[in-house]
Design a protein around this motif. Structure first.
Motif, PDB file in Angstrom:
ATOM      1  N   MET A   1       0.842  -1.206   0.000  1.00  0.00           N
ATOM      2  CA  MET A   1       0.000   0.000   0.000  1.00  0.00           C
ATOM      3  C   MET A   1       0.876   1.255   0.000  1.00  0.00           C
ATOM      4  N   ASN A   2       0.454   2.225  -0.822  1.00  0.00           N
ATOM      5  CA  ASN A   2       1.149   3.504  -0.825  1.00  0.00           C
ATOM      6  C   ASN A   2       1.012   4.189   0.523  1.00  0.00           C
ATOM      7  N   GLU A   3       2.053   4.928   0.924  1.00  0.00           N
ATOM      8  CA  GLU A   3       1.900   5.727   2.147  1.00  0.00           C
ATOM      9  C   GLU A   3       0.860   6.810   1.922  1.00  0.00           C
ATOM     10  N   ARG A   4       0.217   7.204   3.014  1.00  0.00           N
ATOM     11  CA  ARG A   4      -0.862   8.189   2.866  1.00  0.00           C
ATOM     12  C   ARG A   4      -0.494   9.556   3.437  1.00  0.00           C
ATOM     13  N   VAL A   5      -1.052  10.565   2.788  1.00  0.00           N
ATOM     14  CA  VAL A   5      -0.871  11.949   3.217  1.00  0.00           C
ATOM     15  C   VAL A   5      -2.244  12.492   3.592  1.00  0.00           C
ATOM     16  N   LEU A   6      -2.333  13.175   4.735  1.00  0.00           N
ATOM     17  CA  LEU A   6      -3.569  13.893   5.035  1.00  0.00           C
ATOM     18  C   LEU A   6      -3.258  15.367   5.243  1.00  0.00           C
ATOM     19  N   THR A   7      -4.077  16.207   4.626  1.00  0.00           N
ATOM     20  CA  THR A   7      -3.997  17.636   4.922  1.00  0.00           C
ATOM     21  C   THR A   7      -5.422  18.152   4.912  1.00  0.00           C
ATOM     22  N   LEU A  30       2.875  16.201  -3.798  1.00  0.00           N
ATOM     23  CA  LEU A  30       2.833  14.871  -3.164  1.00  0.00           C
ATOM     24  C   LEU A  30       1.790  13.950  -3.776  1.00  0.00           C
ATOM     25  N   GLN A  31       0.764  14.540  -4.427  1.00  0.00           N
ATOM     26  CA  GLN A  31      -0.300  13.675  -4.936  1.00  0.00           C
ATOM     27  C   GLN A  31       0.196  12.732  -6.050  1.00  0.00           C
ATOM     28  N   HIS A  32       1.405  12.999  -6.565  1.00  0.00           N
ATOM     29  CA  HIS A  32       1.949  12.100  -7.582  1.00  0.00           C
ATOM     30  C   HIS A  32       2.642  10.889  -6.978  1.00  0.00           C
ATOM     31  N   GLN A  33       3.030  10.995  -5.695  1.00  0.00           N
ATOM     32  CA  GLN A  33       3.769   9.879  -5.084  1.00  0.00           C
ATOM     33  C   GLN A  33       2.977   9.150  -4.006  1.00  0.00           C
ATOM     34  N   TYR A  34       1.993   9.812  -3.433  1.00  0.00           N
ATOM     35  CA  TYR A  34       1.300   9.248  -2.269  1.00  0.00           C
ATOM     36  C   TYR A  34      -0.194   9.150  -2.522  1.00  0.00           C
ATOM     37  N   GLU A  35      -0.847   8.379  -1.634  1.00  0.00           N
ATOM     38  CA  GLU A  35      -2.305   8.387  -1.654  1.00  0.00           C
ATOM     39  C   GLU A  35      -2.728   9.573  -0.779  1.00  0.00           C
ATOM     40  N   CYS A  36      -3.354  10.566  -1.378  1.00  0.00           N
ATOM     41  CA  CYS A  36      -3.605  11.811  -0.646  1.00  0.00           C
ATOM     42  C   CYS A  36      -5.068  11.982  -0.254  1.00  0.00           C
ATOM     43  N   PHE A  37      -5.268  12.402   0.982  1.00  0.00           N
ATOM     44  CA  PHE A  37      -6.596  12.745   1.482  1.00  0.00           C
ATOM     45  C   PHE A  37      -6.597  14.233   1.830  1.00  0.00           C
ATOM     46  N   VAL A  38      -7.635  14.934   1.407  1.00  0.00           N
ATOM     47  CA  VAL A  38      -7.735  16.370   1.694  1.00  0.00           C
ATOM     48  C   VAL A  38      -9.058  16.620   2.419  1.00  0.00           C
ATOM     49  N   LEU A  39      -8.924  17.096   3.651  1.00  0.00           N
ATOM     50  CA  LEU A  39     -10.080  17.207   4.537  1.00  0.00           C
ATOM     51  C   LEU A  39     -10.671  18.610   4.516  1.00  0.00           C
ATOM     52  N   LEU A  40     -11.944  18.718   4.223  1.00  0.00           N
ATOM     53  CA  LEU A  40     -12.632  20.006   4.375  1.00  0.00           C
ATOM     54  C   LEU A  40     -13.151  20.016   5.810  1.00  0.00           C
ATOM     55  N   ALA A  41     -12.417  20.723   6.690  1.00  0.00           N
ATOM     56  CA  ALA A  41     -12.640  20.590   8.135  1.00  0.00           C
ATOM     57  C   ALA A  41     -13.769  21.511   8.595  1.00  0.00           C
ATOM     58  N   ASP A  42     -15.000  21.058   8.360  1.00  0.00           N
ATOM     59  CA  ASP A  42     -16.149  21.883   8.760  1.00  0.00           C
ATOM     60  C   ASP A  42     -16.399  21.778  10.268  1.00  0.00           C
ATOM     61  N   VAL A  43     -16.166  20.604  10.844  1.00  0.00           N
ATOM     62  CA  VAL A  43     -16.396  20.459  12.293  1.00  0.00           C
ATOM     63  C   VAL A  43     -15.384  21.321  13.053  1.00  0.00           C
ATOM     64  N   GLN A  44     -14.128  21.232  12.639  1.00  0.00           N
ATOM     65  CA  GLN A  44     -13.117  22.052  13.320  1.00  0.00           C
ATOM     66  C   GLN A  44     -13.414  23.553  13.138  1.00  0.00           C
ATOM     67  N   ARG A  76      -6.483  11.951  -8.155  1.00  0.00           N
ATOM     68  CA  ARG A  76      -5.336  11.515  -7.346  1.00  0.00           C
ATOM     69  C   ARG A  76      -5.559  11.742  -5.867  1.00  0.00           C
ATOM     70  N   SER A  77      -6.356  12.757  -5.512  1.00  0.00           N
ATOM     71  CA  SER A  77      -6.552  13.124  -4.104  1.00  0.00           C
ATOM     72  C   SER A  77      -8.020  12.934  -3.737  1.00  0.00           C
ATOM     73  N   THR A  78      -8.250  12.403  -2.535  1.00  0.00           N
ATOM     74  CA  THR A  78      -9.623  12.204  -2.061  1.00  0.00           C
ATOM     75  C   THR A  78     -10.043  13.427  -1.257  1.00  0.00           C
ATOM     76  N   LEU A  79     -10.980  14.195  -1.793  1.00  0.00           N
ATOM     77  CA  LEU A  79     -11.494  15.374  -1.074  1.00  0.00           C
ATOM     78  C   LEU A  79     -12.696  14.929  -0.261  1.00  0.00           C
ATOM     79  N   PHE A  80     -12.705  15.192   1.045  1.00  0.00           N
ATOM     80  CA  PHE A  80     -13.847  14.714   1.836  1.00  0.00           C
ATOM     81  C   PHE A  80     -14.252  15.681   2.942  1.00  0.00           C
ATOM     82  N   ILE A  81     -15.510  15.548   3.370  1.00  0.00           N
ATOM     83  CA  ILE A  81     -16.113  16.489   4.323  1.00  0.00           C
ATOM     84  C   ILE A  81     -16.130  15.856   5.720  1.00  0.00           C
TER      85      ILE A  81
END
Ligand code: ATP
Ligand code: MG
Length: 328
Positions: A1-7, A30-44, A76-81
Protein backbone atom coordinates in the motif's frame (compact mmCIF):
# COMPACT_ATOMS: atom_id res chain seq x y z
CA UNK A 1 0.00 0.00 0.00
CA UNK A 2 1.15 3.50 -0.82
CA UNK A 3 1.90 5.73 2.15
CA UNK A 4 -0.86 8.19 2.87
CA UNK A 5 -0.87 11.95 3.22
CA UNK A 6 -3.57 13.89 5.03
CA UNK A 7 -4.00 17.64 4.92
CA UNK A 8 -6.93 19.95 5.22
CA UNK A 9 -8.28 23.36 6.00
CA UNK A 10 -10.83 24.84 8.32
CA UNK A 11 -13.84 25.93 6.30
CA UNK A 12 -13.82 29.47 7.70
CA UNK A 13 -13.11 31.39 4.48
CA UNK A 14 -11.57 31.23 1.05
CA UNK A 15 -7.96 30.06 0.81
CA UNK A 16 -5.07 32.49 0.48
CA UNK A 17 -1.38 32.73 -0.42
CA UNK A 18 -0.39 31.57 3.10
CA UNK A 19 -2.17 28.28 2.50
CA UNK A 20 -0.52 27.97 -0.87
CA UNK A 21 3.01 28.60 0.47
CA UNK A 22 2.54 26.66 3.71
CA UNK A 23 0.71 23.60 2.50
CA UNK A 24 -1.11 23.53 -0.86
CA UNK A 25 2.05 23.67 -2.97
CA UNK A 26 3.42 20.56 -1.25
CA UNK A 27 0.07 18.78 -1.49
CA UNK A 28 0.03 19.25 -5.25
CA UNK A 29 3.53 17.75 -5.55
CA UNK A 30 2.83 14.87 -3.16
CA UNK A 31 -0.30 13.67 -4.94
CA UNK A 32 1.95 12.10 -7.58
CA UNK A 33 3.77 9.88 -5.08
CA UNK A 34 1.30 9.25 -2.27
CA UNK A 35 -2.31 8.39 -1.65
CA UNK A 36 -3.61 11.81 -0.65
CA UNK A 37 -6.60 12.74 1.48
CA UNK A 38 -7.73 16.37 1.69
CA UNK A 39 -10.08 17.21 4.54
CA UNK A 40 -12.63 20.01 4.38
CA UNK A 41 -12.64 20.59 8.13
CA UNK A 42 -16.15 21.88 8.76
CA UNK A 43 -16.40 20.46 12.29
CA UNK A 44 -13.12 22.05 13.32
CA UNK A 45 -14.34 25.34 11.79
CA UNK A 46 -17.43 25.14 13.98
CA UNK A 47 -15.29 25.07 17.14
CA UNK A 48 -14.83 28.82 16.56
CA UNK A 49 -17.83 29.49 14.27
CA UNK A 50 -20.65 27.52 15.94
CA UNK A 51 -22.70 30.71 16.28
CA UNK A 52 -22.49 31.38 12.55
CA UNK A 53 -22.69 28.00 10.83
CA UNK A 54 -23.78 29.74 7.62
CA UNK A 55 -20.16 30.95 7.20
CA UNK A 56 -19.04 27.33 7.10
CA UNK A 57 -21.85 26.32 4.77
CA UNK A 58 -21.16 29.22 2.39
CA UNK A 59 -17.44 28.52 2.25
CA UNK A 60 -17.50 24.77 1.67
CA UNK A 61 -17.78 25.01 -2.10
CA UNK A 62 -15.43 28.02 -2.25
CA UNK A 63 -12.71 25.98 -0.57
CA UNK A 64 -13.41 23.01 -2.84
CA UNK A 65 -13.08 25.34 -5.85
CA UNK A 66 -9.81 26.73 -4.45
CA UNK A 67 -8.45 23.18 -4.24
CA UNK A 68 -9.39 22.32 -7.80
CA UNK A 69 -8.18 25.70 -9.10
CA UNK A 70 -4.74 25.37 -7.55
CA UNK A 71 -4.21 21.93 -9.03
CA UNK A 72 -5.42 19.34 -6.54
CA UNK A 73 -6.52 16.56 -8.85
CA UNK A 74 -9.63 14.68 -7.67
CA UNK A 75 -8.40 11.60 -9.59
CA UNK A 76 -5.34 11.51 -7.35
CA UNK A 77 -6.55 13.12 -4.10
CA UNK A 78 -9.62 12.20 -2.06
CA UNK A 79 -11.49 15.37 -1.07
CA UNK A 80 -13.85 14.71 1.84
CA UNK A 81 -16.11 16.49 4.32
CA UNK A 82 -15.29 15.99 8.00
CA UNK A 83 -18.83 16.12 9.45
CA UNK A 84 -19.93 13.32 7.12
CA UNK A 85 -17.47 10.83 8.65
CA UNK A 86 -18.99 9.93 12.04
CA UNK A 87 -16.09 7.53 12.69
CA UNK A 88 -13.87 10.60 13.24
CA UNK A 89 -16.11 11.73 16.10
CA UNK A 90 -16.02 8.21 17.53
CA UNK A 91 -12.22 7.97 17.40
CA UNK A 92 -11.99 11.44 18.98
CA UNK A 93 -13.81 10.11 22.06
CA UNK A 94 -11.36 7.22 22.48
CA UNK A 95 -8.35 9.46 21.88
CA UNK A 96 -9.63 12.02 24.39
CA UNK A 97 -8.96 9.47 27.13
CA UNK A 98 -5.19 9.75 26.60
CA UNK A 99 -4.87 13.55 26.65
CA UNK A 100 -4.77 15.69 29.78
CA UNK A 101 -6.60 19.00 29.92
CA UNK A 102 -3.34 20.62 31.05
CA UNK A 103 -1.40 19.51 27.98
CA UNK A 104 -4.08 21.12 25.80
CA UNK A 105 -4.07 24.30 27.86
CA UNK A 106 -0.29 24.54 27.40
CA UNK A 107 -0.37 23.90 23.66
CA UNK A 108 1.27 27.05 22.21
CA UNK A 109 -0.99 27.22 19.13
CA UNK A 110 -4.15 26.89 21.24
CA UNK A 111 -2.79 29.61 23.53
CA UNK A 112 -2.06 32.07 20.73
CA UNK A 113 -5.32 31.35 18.88
CA UNK A 114 -7.31 31.81 22.09
CA UNK A 115 -5.52 35.13 22.71
CA UNK A 116 -6.12 36.32 19.11
CA UNK A 117 -9.82 35.54 19.48
CA UNK A 118 -10.08 37.10 22.94
CA UNK A 119 -11.21 33.89 24.65
CA UNK A 120 -10.91 34.22 28.43
CA UNK A 121 -12.55 30.89 29.01
CA UNK A 122 -12.22 28.07 26.48
CA UNK A 123 -15.04 25.80 25.44
CA UNK A 124 -14.34 22.10 25.54
CA UNK A 125 -14.75 21.75 21.76
CA UNK A 126 -12.19 24.46 21.00
CA UNK A 127 -9.71 23.30 23.64
CA UNK A 128 -10.05 19.75 22.35
CA UNK A 129 -9.74 20.38 18.62
CA UNK A 130 -6.17 19.00 18.52
CA UNK A 131 -7.61 15.65 19.69
CA UNK A 132 -10.16 15.70 16.91
CA UNK A 133 -7.36 16.59 14.50
CA UNK A 134 -5.38 13.57 15.72
CA UNK A 135 -8.43 11.44 14.86
CA UNK A 136 -8.57 12.99 11.35
CA UNK A 137 -4.96 11.97 10.80
CA UNK A 138 -5.23 8.52 12.36
CA UNK A 139 -8.51 7.52 10.73
CA UNK A 140 -6.85 7.79 7.30
CA UNK A 141 -3.69 6.05 8.61
CA UNK A 142 -1.70 8.97 7.25
CA UNK A 143 2.03 9.06 7.74
CA UNK A 144 2.90 12.45 6.22
CA UNK A 145 1.23 15.79 7.01
CA UNK A 146 2.28 18.89 5.02
CA UNK A 147 1.55 21.87 7.29
CA UNK A 148 2.49 25.38 8.28
CA UNK A 149 4.53 25.75 11.46
CA UNK A 150 1.50 26.63 13.64
CA UNK A 151 0.46 22.99 13.29
CA UNK A 152 3.63 21.43 14.74
CA UNK A 153 2.36 21.20 18.35
CA UNK A 154 -0.75 19.41 17.06
CA UNK A 155 1.25 16.87 15.09
CA UNK A 156 3.39 16.24 18.18
CA UNK A 157 0.20 15.74 20.22
CA UNK A 158 -1.04 13.28 17.58
CA UNK A 159 2.18 11.29 17.77
CA UNK A 160 1.85 11.07 21.56
CA UNK A 161 -1.74 9.86 21.34
CA UNK A 162 -0.83 7.22 18.78
CA UNK A 163 2.13 5.99 20.81
CA UNK A 164 -0.09 5.68 23.87
CA UNK A 165 -2.71 3.77 21.88
CA UNK A 166 -0.05 1.35 20.66
CA UNK A 167 1.39 0.92 24.15
CA UNK A 168 -2.05 0.13 25.60
CA UNK A 169 -3.58 -1.95 22.80
CA UNK A 170 -2.00 -2.83 19.46
CA UNK A 171 -0.14 -1.13 16.61
CA UNK A 172 -2.85 0.15 14.27
CA UNK A 173 -1.57 3.50 12.97
CA UNK A 174 1.61 4.84 11.42
CA UNK A 175 3.34 7.52 13.51
CA UNK A 176 2.79 10.62 11.38
CA UNK A 177 5.54 13.06 10.42
CA UNK A 178 4.98 16.75 9.78
CA UNK A 179 6.36 18.09 6.54
CA UNK A 180 7.00 21.81 6.96
CA UNK A 181 7.42 23.86 3.80
CA UNK A 182 10.23 26.34 3.07
CA UNK A 183 7.69 29.08 3.92
CA UNK A 184 6.29 27.82 7.21
CA UNK A 185 4.59 31.10 8.15
CA UNK A 186 3.69 33.70 5.56
CA UNK A 187 3.12 37.12 7.12
CA UNK A 188 -0.16 38.94 6.51
CA UNK A 189 -0.49 42.23 4.62
CA UNK A 190 -0.63 44.09 7.94
CA UNK A 191 2.91 42.89 8.62
CA UNK A 192 2.12 41.93 12.19
CA UNK A 193 0.50 38.49 12.15
CA UNK A 194 0.42 35.30 10.10
CA UNK A 195 -1.67 35.65 6.95
CA UNK A 196 -4.99 34.19 8.04
CA UNK A 197 -8.53 33.80 6.80
CA UNK A 198 -9.98 35.07 10.04
CA UNK A 199 -7.76 38.16 10.41
CA UNK A 200 -8.62 39.90 7.10
CA UNK A 201 -4.93 40.35 6.15
CA UNK A 202 -4.80 37.93 3.24
CA UNK A 203 -4.45 37.83 -0.55
CA UNK A 204 -7.03 35.28 -1.59
CA UNK A 205 -6.27 32.74 -4.30
CA UNK A 206 -9.35 33.88 -6.23
CA UNK A 207 -8.18 37.54 -6.36
CA UNK A 208 -8.32 39.40 -9.64
CA UNK A 209 -5.22 41.08 -11.05
CA UNK A 210 -6.45 44.45 -9.82
CA UNK A 211 -7.13 43.16 -6.31
CA UNK A 212 -3.59 41.76 -6.08
CA UNK A 213 -2.06 45.03 -7.36
CA UNK A 214 -4.17 47.08 -5.01
CA UNK A 215 -3.49 45.00 -1.89
CA UNK A 216 0.25 44.91 -2.57
CA UNK A 217 0.37 48.67 -3.14
CA UNK A 218 -1.26 49.22 0.25
CA UNK A 219 0.88 46.70 2.16
CA UNK A 220 3.26 47.99 4.86
CA UNK A 221 6.98 48.06 4.11
CA UNK A 222 10.00 49.10 6.17
CA UNK A 223 8.69 52.14 8.15
CA UNK A 224 12.19 53.69 8.31
CA UNK A 225 12.23 54.09 4.53
CA UNK A 226 10.63 57.31 3.37
CA UNK A 227 12.59 58.30 0.25
CA UNK A 228 13.79 55.86 -2.39
CA UNK A 229 17.43 56.62 -1.48
CA UNK A 230 16.99 55.80 2.21
CA UNK A 231 18.69 52.47 2.94
CA UNK A 232 15.98 49.82 3.54
CA UNK A 233 15.81 46.83 5.87
CA UNK A 234 14.47 43.97 3.76
CA UNK A 235 14.67 41.49 6.61
CA UNK A 236 11.82 43.23 8.42
CA UNK A 237 9.81 44.05 5.29
CA UNK A 238 6.65 42.06 4.47
CA UNK A 239 7.08 42.71 0.76
CA UNK A 240 10.59 41.27 0.86
CA UNK A 241 9.22 38.15 2.57
CA UNK A 242 6.80 37.80 -0.36
CA UNK A 243 9.76 37.98 -2.75
CA UNK A 244 11.36 35.16 -0.79
CA UNK A 245 8.18 33.10 -1.08
CA UNK A 246 7.08 33.85 -4.65
CA UNK A 247 10.07 35.34 -6.45
CA UNK A 248 13.05 33.35 -5.11
CA UNK A 249 15.16 33.91 -8.25
CA UNK A 250 15.47 37.65 -7.61
CA UNK A 251 15.92 37.84 -3.84
CA UNK A 252 19.66 38.64 -3.87
CA UNK A 253 19.19 41.47 -6.32
CA UNK A 254 16.20 42.90 -4.40
CA UNK A 255 17.94 42.57 -1.03
CA UNK A 256 21.00 44.47 -2.27
CA UNK A 257 18.94 47.09 -4.16
CA UNK A 258 16.79 47.80 -1.10
CA UNK A 259 19.71 47.94 1.35
CA UNK A 260 21.63 50.29 -0.92
CA UNK A 261 18.60 52.49 -1.59
CA UNK A 262 18.62 51.71 -5.33
CA UNK A 263 15.24 49.99 -5.66
CA UNK A 264 12.26 51.95 -4.36
CA UNK A 265 9.32 50.35 -2.53
CA UNK A 266 7.01 51.15 -5.42
CA UNK A 267 9.04 49.21 -8.00
CA UNK A 268 9.65 46.42 -5.54
CA UNK A 269 5.88 46.13 -5.06
CA UNK A 270 5.17 46.20 -8.79
CA UNK A 271 7.59 43.32 -9.33
CA UNK A 272 6.10 41.12 -6.62
CA UNK A 273 2.52 41.90 -7.68
CA UNK A 274 3.49 40.75 -11.18
CA UNK A 275 4.97 37.48 -9.85
CA UNK A 276 1.94 36.77 -7.69
CA UNK A 277 -0.32 37.38 -10.66
CA UNK A 278 1.78 34.94 -12.73
CA UNK A 279 1.27 32.33 -10.01
CA UNK A 280 -2.49 32.95 -9.82
CA UNK A 281 -3.13 33.13 -13.57
CA UNK A 282 -3.33 29.35 -14.24
CA UNK A 283 -5.54 29.07 -11.13
CA UNK A 284 -7.90 31.68 -12.59
CA UNK A 285 -8.13 29.68 -15.81
CA UNK A 286 -8.82 26.38 -14.03
CA UNK A 287 -11.35 28.09 -11.77
CA UNK A 288 -13.22 29.35 -14.78
CA UNK A 289 -13.31 25.89 -16.36
CA UNK A 290 -14.50 24.21 -13.15
CA UNK A 291 -16.98 27.04 -12.48
CA UNK A 292 -18.81 26.24 -15.70
CA UNK A 293 -19.96 22.95 -14.16
CA UNK A 294 -20.75 23.48 -10.45
CA UNK A 295 -22.49 20.09 -10.22
CA UNK A 296 -19.14 18.43 -10.88
CA UNK A 297 -17.76 20.00 -7.65
CA UNK A 298 -20.58 18.39 -5.63
CA UNK A 299 -19.97 15.05 -7.35
CA UNK A 300 -16.27 15.22 -6.49
CA UNK A 301 -17.07 15.97 -2.82
CA UNK A 302 -19.65 13.20 -2.57
CA UNK A 303 -17.45 10.58 -4.22
CA UNK A 304 -14.42 11.57 -2.11
CA UNK A 305 -16.44 11.52 1.11
CA UNK A 306 -17.74 8.06 0.30
CA UNK A 307 -14.20 6.80 -0.35
CA UNK A 308 -12.90 8.33 2.88
CA UNK A 309 -15.83 6.85 4.82
CA UNK A 310 -14.88 3.38 3.60
CA UNK A 311 -11.31 3.89 4.82
CA UNK A 312 -12.61 5.26 8.15
CA UNK A 313 -14.85 2.23 8.68
CA UNK A 314 -11.96 -0.15 8.02
CA UNK A 315 -9.72 1.69 10.49
CA UNK A 316 -12.44 1.75 13.16
CA UNK A 317 -12.87 -2.03 12.77
CA UNK A 318 -9.20 -2.42 13.69
CA UNK A 319 -9.51 0.12 16.53
CA UNK A 320 -12.44 -1.74 18.09
CA UNK A 321 -10.64 -5.04 17.82
CA UNK A 322 -7.48 -3.57 19.37
CA UNK A 323 -9.54 -2.10 22.24
CA UNK A 324 -11.51 -5.36 22.73
CA UNK A 325 -14.84 -3.69 22.05
CA UNK A 326 -15.70 -5.76 18.98
CA UNK A 327 -18.42 -7.72 20.78
CA UNK A 328 -20.18 -9.67 18.06
P1 ATP B 1 -8.24 30.27 10.55
O1 ATP B 1 -7.84 31.69 10.77
O2 ATP B 1 -9.70 30.04 10.37
O3 ATP B 1 -7.61 29.31 11.53
P2 ATP B 1 -6.08 29.84 8.71
O4 ATP B 1 -5.86 30.89 7.68
O5 ATP B 1 -5.19 29.77 9.92
O6 ATP B 1 -7.61 29.90 9.12
P3 ATP B 1 -6.18 26.95 8.59
O7 ATP B 1 -7.33 26.29 7.90
O8 ATP B 1 -6.17 27.01 10.09
O9 ATP B 1 -6.01 28.43 7.98
O10 ATP B 1 -4.80 26.27 8.12
C1 ATP B 1 -4.71 25.30 7.08
C2 ATP B 1 -3.27 24.99 6.75
O11 ATP B 1 -2.65 26.11 6.13
C3 ATP B 1 -2.40 24.65 7.96
O12 ATP B 1 -1.47 23.65 7.60
C4 ATP B 1 -1.69 25.94 8.26
O13 ATP B 1 -0.45 25.72 8.91
C5 ATP B 1 -1.47 26.48 6.85
N1 ATP B 1 -1.40 27.94 6.88
C6 ATP B 1 -2.42 28.80 7.13
N2 ATP B 1 -1.99 30.07 7.12
C7 ATP B 1 -0.66 30.03 6.83
C8 ATP B 1 0.37 31.03 6.67
N3 ATP B 1 0.11 32.32 6.79
N4 ATP B 1 1.63 30.62 6.37
C9 ATP B 1 1.91 29.30 6.23
N5 ATP B 1 0.99 28.32 6.38
C10 ATP B 1 -0.27 28.66 6.67
MG1 MG C 1 -5.72 28.31 11.60
Amino acid sequence: MNERVLTGDRITGKLHLGHYAGSLKKRIELQHQYECFVLLADVQALTTHYEKPEVVRDNLRHVAMDYLACGIDPERSTLFIQSMIPEIAELTVYFSMFVTVNSLRHNPTIKSEAAERGYNEMYYGFLGYPVSQAADIAICKSSLIPVGEDQLPHIEQTRKIIRRFHQLYAPVFPEPQALVSDIPRLTGLDGSAKMSKSLGNAILLDSTRDEVNDKIQRAKTDPARIQKHDPGHPDICTIYSYHQAFNPGQTNEIHAGCTEGKIGCKDCKLTIAGRINELLEPMRERRETVGRNPKRVDEILMAGTERARQTAKETMGEVREAMSIDYF
